[in-house]
Structures are given as structure tokens and as C-alpha cells.
Motif scaffolding. Structure first.
Motif, PDB file in Angstrom:
ATOM      1  N   GLN A  33      39.456 -23.249 -14.404  1.00  0.00           N
ATOM      2  CA  GLN A  33      39.043 -22.381 -15.411  1.00  0.00           C
ATOM      3  C   GLN A  33      37.695 -23.080 -16.296  1.00  0.00           C
ATOM      4  O   GLN A  33      36.690 -22.385 -16.545  1.00  0.00           O
ATOM      5  CB  GLN A  33      40.149 -22.037 -16.505  1.00  0.00           C
ATOM      6  CG  GLN A  33      41.384 -21.147 -15.929  1.00  0.00           C
ATOM      7  CD  GLN A  33      40.738 -19.768 -15.435  1.00  0.00           C
ATOM      8  OE1 GLN A  33      39.717 -19.178 -15.822  1.00  0.00           O
ATOM      9  NE2 GLN A  33      41.395 -19.260 -14.126  1.00  0.00           N
TER      10      GLN A  33
ATOM     11  N   LEU B 296      33.896 -21.978 -16.434  1.00  0.00           N
ATOM     12  CA  LEU B 296      32.979 -21.667 -17.560  1.00  0.00           C
ATOM     13  C   LEU B 296      31.809 -22.670 -17.604  1.00  0.00           C
ATOM     14  O   LEU B 296      30.719 -22.132 -17.757  1.00  0.00           O
ATOM     15  CB  LEU B 296      33.873 -22.154 -18.798  1.00  0.00           C
ATOM     16  CG  LEU B 296      33.302 -22.119 -20.092  1.00  0.00           C
ATOM     17  CD1 LEU B 296      32.887 -20.601 -20.555  1.00  0.00           C
ATOM     18  CD2 LEU B 296      34.155 -22.627 -21.308  1.00  0.00           C
TER      19      LEU B 296
ATOM     20  N   VAL C 249      31.846 -17.311 -15.531  1.00  0.00           N
ATOM     21  CA  VAL C 249      32.640 -16.624 -16.691  1.00  0.00           C
ATOM     22  C   VAL C 249      31.862 -16.841 -17.931  1.00  0.00           C
ATOM     23  O   VAL C 249      31.405 -18.037 -18.075  1.00  0.00           O
ATOM     24  CB  VAL C 249      33.908 -16.794 -16.937  1.00  0.00           C
ATOM     25  CG1 VAL C 249      34.381 -18.256 -17.005  1.00  0.00           C
ATOM     26  CG2 VAL C 249      34.748 -15.901 -18.138  1.00  0.00           C
TER      27      VAL C 249
ATOM     28  N   PHE D 254      35.822 -15.850 -21.547  1.00  0.00           N
ATOM     29  CA  PHE D 254      36.714 -16.851 -21.206  1.00  0.00           C
ATOM     30  C   PHE D 254      38.056 -16.709 -22.084  1.00  0.00           C
ATOM     31  O   PHE D 254      38.201 -16.414 -23.006  1.00  0.00           O
ATOM     32  CB  PHE D 254      36.090 -18.197 -21.515  1.00  0.00           C
ATOM     33  CG  PHE D 254      36.726 -19.430 -21.139  1.00  0.00           C
ATOM     34  CD1 PHE D 254      36.908 -19.611 -19.673  1.00  0.00           C
ATOM     35  CD2 PHE D 254      37.690 -20.149 -21.919  1.00  0.00           C
ATOM     36  CE1 PHE D 254      37.676 -20.885 -19.147  1.00  0.00           C
ATOM     37  CE2 PHE D 254      38.279 -21.338 -21.410  1.00  0.00           C
ATOM     38  CZ  PHE D 254      38.398 -21.580 -20.074  1.00  0.00           C
TER      39      PHE D 254
END
Length: 591
Positions: free
Chosen positions: A390, A394, A399, A404
Motif C-alpha cells: 500500500q 501511494l 492511489v 488512500f
């Protein structure tokens, strides 16, 4: 060479095993009582979650290893295996709490999290690799021994759980009977943790002993159960084959739209594997022709189902990155792929019927242990992999900062997530830093109103054959239907002229109410909300009938859906539309 059956064993040996089992059950119950007391008193080891989880895992799972192995394993080998089980259970549970894969609840001795299921599965599989090998005094036992011991203990576990449940049912019955005549002693006794924990563990241990000395009866129950399961295999094969045959005509989009495709496909694969084994059993007898062919076909169907499951997970990972659930899904696909390959070989290879299935099952048992150990240790910690994935999304711009999922780091990723939030709080990007700081302060999860992702074309429209106006699908403001962002398919819609102006309004069920939208000056706006008057009702089932109507009654209008009345609260509490009829109830079928 195996030990003699309990029915023919030396009575002194049977008595010794019975005593050891009851002592094991008592020790387990006392340890669980101490943990329960420490949790309620907020005393050590409850003050150290990782230590508490380690002791709890040992107390919950390791006694089952002892109970199962006492009658068939040499005590020295059982002691060595028990030590391994203690280290594995304690180590994995402690790391699970430390990494955020499990947590201690204030009122539960059992740590909560998928790691506990993994420990149970790992010890069950491991025990049924160790015990048969010990019984035959060889590194790898014969498949018939693996089959016999594994399924015997599975049936014993179920019967012992039922016996323990019946024990408590009788105690509660006794409590109720004596309470009627003013004697509360039994009711007070069974409410005491110092009694309930040891009593439960001892009765379970006694049930294991009782079923063990009547192993023939257990095998009889096992045979009947497997026979019944085996005859479900042809049905499962028809379901799987029909599903795969229909896909080319319906396409994969509907499958992916469910957001549950991988889980459902892996569940189907698991059913095929279990039912195939129920038909094969120990391989000493060939089943009826119908089952034999069903098992071969099932072996071939596993491959495409596993491929689809893997593709479904890949799509989600590629689109949204890794989460712990997706890491678990990848692990399941790896194991399922092994079964798919092995069972396809067994189905196609000439010679003894499905014989390669035996080697596949034994090999995949070792693979499953390896996968579990990798997943629940630092080697491939799903939380670590997910946080890294993740954060990489970012950093790469895949994203946006405002989209997020900071709450994943705050609430689902343990210490690793908190550390990641600390780093993001100092990020050069002001939006990232602001959101990270806000997430660190939150004490509960924020519900994300991410309505911009709502695909209104996925709303089911009733009655069948109707469709939403294109201007509604493309022109509704995103914030109007945020309640459908996660599962658009759970928001059925209908069309009805509410105010009698000749233009149909759009009705969308969101949770347990109906939102009503009206076209005004070319723009769809909220007209009001209709809420059931008599509590929750099955709105979707009623909407499927296509019967929508208006029941005007001063000073407001009501909506009728399949005969159920919903009170309409107009937007900004406006008065009912002019010209509303109040002298009768009209019900019309949606056009």
C-alpha cells in the motif's frame, strides 16, 4: 507395525492411558481458568498480550496433541512432538499478536484472529503426519494409515464436542429443575469459572477416551459419513461443470463484480477436494462406477477453477494492492494449484484408479505446513507485505492521498501500520501528512464516503427488464449514494411516479430505507427518504415483485412496496407535493 487396537489392548495400558488423558484434561482446564482469572483481574500474563497469547495457544491446542497420541505413540516420541507443538503454538501466537494478525479481547481467553485457525490447522496436519509415521516406525507412512488416523480423529473430535455439549445441556437442565424448587446451588456452581473450565476440559478428555476404546464404532461412523459425502460428489461435479460451461456465454464481468469471486471459487475447489477424498477413501476398494467417473472429472475441473481463482486475486492485487486477506488468498491458490495438478494427473494416468492422489495428498500436507509457517512468521508476514504494497502504491501515485486507506494502517496493521503512519505524518506531501496525522488521532474506524466509485449500472432494477435512465446513471452526484459504494449490487432500484407529474422518480434501497431521486431542471436530486414504519423488512424481496405505490395521507405521503408501508420524509422536511390525493390509497404496478 502398529499398536494393538484399544479393544484388544492390555487393560492396564488402557487404564494408564485413561488416567493420563483425564489428568491432561484437568491440567488444561486449570490453566484456562488461571488465564481467564488473569484476564478479568488484569494481572500477569494478561498485562503482556504476546505472552498471554502464547500461553493461551499452548493451553488450547497442545492438549489435543497429547489426547490423540497417548494410545498409539511411544511416550518419549510423544513428549518430543509435544515440545515441538508447544514451541510452534507459543511462537506463532506471540508473533501474531506482535504483528497485528491476532489480538486479545477483554472477555475472551482465546486470542482473536486468523492466526489461531492457522495454529489449529498446522498442529492437526502436523500431528497426522507424525503419528502415523511413528506407528509404522518409518519417516513416511502408508497412505491407508494416514487416512485411517486422520479421519478417525476427525470423527472423534466431532463426537467429543457433541458429548461435551450434551454434558452442559444436562447441567443446565438440572439447574432449571432444581431452581423451580428453590435450590440454586447447581445454577451457582456452573456459573463459576473454577468449575466450568476444568469440567469442560475433563469431559472432553473423557469423551476422547470413550471413543478411543471403541475405535470400531468410530470407524463405523466414519465410514457412513464418508459414504454419504461421497454421493454428493456427482452433484458437486455437475455444479462445477455447469458453472464453467456457462462462463463463456455470460462472461467474467459478472463474476468479478461480486468481489467474492476468489473466495467462492476456492470454496468450490475445497469441496471438490474433500468430496473426491470421500469417494476415494483409503484406496483399497474401487467405488461404484458413477463415483469413480465423478472423481476423475472432479480432478480435471479443479484446474480451471483454481486458475480463475488465481486470476481473480491477481486482478484485485493489481488494482488495489495487497491486503492480508489477499495474501491468504494467494497462499490458498498455491495449495489448490498443487491439488489441481496432482488430481489431474491422477484422473488421466492409466493404471490403478486415481492412485497418484495418495502421493498428492501426502505431499500437499507437507506443503500446507510450509505455507502456514511462512505466512505466520516474519518470512512472509501478510501484514508486512500489505503495508509495503500500500505504501508503494501511494508513493508511485497509483492511489491519491485522499483516497488512500489510512485506517488500514491505523487499525489493521498493528505496530507496523503505526510506524508507517508516523513516517507518513512527516511526508513532504502536505495532503499525505495531514491525513496521516488525522488517522493517528482516530480512536475508531472512519466510514469512507467514497461514492465516486459507485457504478450505478450495477444496481439491480426491478421488475426485471427495466433499466435506470441514462441521465440518472451518468448525472447523479456521487455523494448522493455513498451507502452503495462498497456493494452496488446490494442496492436494488425501482421506478415510480411519486408526485403525479408524469415523470418517474428513481427509488434506491440503501440499507433499510429507500432513497427517492427526482429529475429537476435536468439534474437528479434527492426527493426524500422512505423508511419502514414497523421495523426492518425484506425490502429487496418486496421490490422484486415490482409493486410500488403511493398511499397519500395528510400530512405526508407514504410509499407502498409490495404491501409494506414506508413513511416518506421529503427533502428538507418539505410538505407533500401539491395535488396529492388524500381520500384513498392507490397502488400501481411499476411500468
Amino acid at each position: 507395525m502398529t499398536d494393538p487396537a484399544p479393544e484388544t489392548a492390555d487393560p492396564k495400558a488402557v487404564r494408564r492411558v485413561a488416567i493420563l488423558r483425564l489428568v491432561t484434561g484437568l491440567a488444561q482446564g486449570l490453566l484456562l481458568f488461571c488465564l481467564d482469572h488473569a484476564l478479568k483481574a488484569k494481572a500477569w500474563p494478561a498485562t503482556q498480550p504476546a505472552v498471554f497469547a502464547a500461553i493461551a495457544a499452548v493451553a488450547i491446542f497442545v492438549p489435543f496433541v497429547v489426547l490423540a497420541g497417548l494410545s498409539t505413540m511411544r511416550l518419549s516420541r510423544l513428549a518430543a512432538w509435544k515440545l515441538v507443538a508447544v514451541l510452534v503454538a507459543a511462537g506463532l501466537a506471540a508473533y501474531a499478536v506482535h504483528s497485528g494478525q491476532a489480538e486479545i479481547r477483554p472477555r475472551s481467553v482465546i486470542p482473536e484472529g486468523v492466526a489461531m485457525l492457522a495454529i489449529a490447522a498446522l498442529l492437526f496436519i502436523g500431528h497426522h503426519l507424525v503419528q502415523p509415521a511413528e506407528m509404522e516406525r518409518r519417516p513416511i507412512a502408508r497412505f491407508t494409515t494416514y487416512f485411517d488416523e486422520t479421519w478417525k480423529h476427525g470423527v472423534q473430535l466431532a463426537l467429543s464436542a457433541l458429548f461435551t455439549g450434551a454434558f452442559w445441556l444436562l447441567l443446565h437442565l438440572a439447574s432449571a429443575l432444581f431452581s423451580m424448587i428453590g435450590i440454586e446451588a447447581i445454577d451457582k456452581l456452573i456459573d463459576q469459572p473454577w468449575f466450568s473450565w476444568p469440567a469442560t476440559a475433563v469431559m472432553f478428555a473423557a469423551a476422547v477416551q470413550l471413543t478411543d476404546v471403541r475405535a470400531g464404532l468410530v470407524r463405523g461412523v466414519r465410514t457412513v459419513s464418508l459414504t454419504l459425502l461421497a454421493w454428493l460428489l456427482p452433484l458437486m461435479v455437475l455444479i462445477a461443470a455447469g458453472f464453467l460451461a456457462t462462463l463463456p456465454f455470460k462472461g467474467l464481468d459478472l463474476l468479478w463484480a461480486t468481489k467474492k469471486a476468489a473466495a467462492l471459487l476456492l470454496t468450490a475447489a475445497a469441496f471438490l477436494i474433500v468430496l473426491t477424498n470421500a469417494a476415494y477413501q483409503d484406496g483399497t476398494e474401487r467405488p461404484p462406477t458413477v463415483l469413480a467417473w465423478a472423481a476423475r472429472i472432479a480432478g480435471l475441473l479443479l484446474a480451471p477453477i483454481t486458475v480463475l481463482a488465481g486470476y481473480a486475486i491477481w486482478l484485485r492485487v493489481n488494482q488495489y494492492g495487497l491486503t492480508p486477506e489477499r495474501v491468504y488468498g494467494v497462499a490458498c491458490v498455491v495449495v489448490a494449484a498443487g491439488y489441481a495438478i496432482g488430481y489431474a494427473v491422477a484422473a488421466l494416468k492409466p493404471g490403478a484408479w486415481m492412485k497418484p492422489l495418495e502421493a498428492t495428498n501426502i505431499t500437499l500436507a507437507f506443503v500446507a505446513i510450509a505455507v502456514l509457517l511462512v505466512l505466520f512468521t516474519p518470512i512472509a508476514d501478510p501484514v508486512r507485505l500489505s503495508v509495503d504494497s500500500q505504501l508503494a502504491r501511494l508513493a508511485s501515485g497509483k492511489v491519491k492521498p485522499e483516497a488512500f486507506d489510512y485506517d488500514f494502517l491505523r487499525f489493521d496493521a498493528g505496530k507496523r501500520g503505526e510506524a508507517a503512519l508516523d513516517r507518513l505524518a512527516g511526508d513532504p506531501d502536505a495532503a499525505v501528512a495531514r491525513e496521516a496525522k488525522a488517522a493517528r488521532k482516530r480512536t475508531e474506524r472512519r466510514y469512507r464516503l467514497d461514492a465516486s466509485r459507485v457504478d450505478l449500472r450495477r444496481l439491480p432494477v426491478y421488475p426485471a427488464g427495466r433499466s435506470l435512465p441514462e441521465s440518472f446513471v451518468t448525472g447523479l452526484e456521487a455523494s448522493e449514494l455513498f451507502g452503495c459504494a462498497r456493494e452496488p449490487a446490494q442496492c436494488p432500484a425501482g421506478l415510480l411516479d411519486i408526485d403525479g407529474d408524469g415523470v418517474e422518480e428513481v427509488l434506491v434501497r440503501v440499507f433499510n430505507q429507500v432513497q427517492i431521486f427526482k429529475l429537476h431542471d435536468g439534474t437528479w436530486k434527492s426527493f426524500g427518504v422512505a423508511t419502514p414504519e414497523c421495523g426492518p423488512i425484506k425490502l429487496e424481496e418486496l421490490m422484486k415483485t415490482g409493486r410500488f405505490g403511493v398511499a397519500p395521507s395528510a400530512p405526508r405521503q407514504d410509499l407502498l412496496v409490495g404491501g409494506a408501508r414506508l413513511s416518506i420524509t421529503p427533502e428538507d422536511k418539505a410538505c407533500p407535493p401539491a395535488g396529492a390525493r388524500t381520500d384513498e390509497v392507490t397502488v400501481s404496478r411499476a411500468r
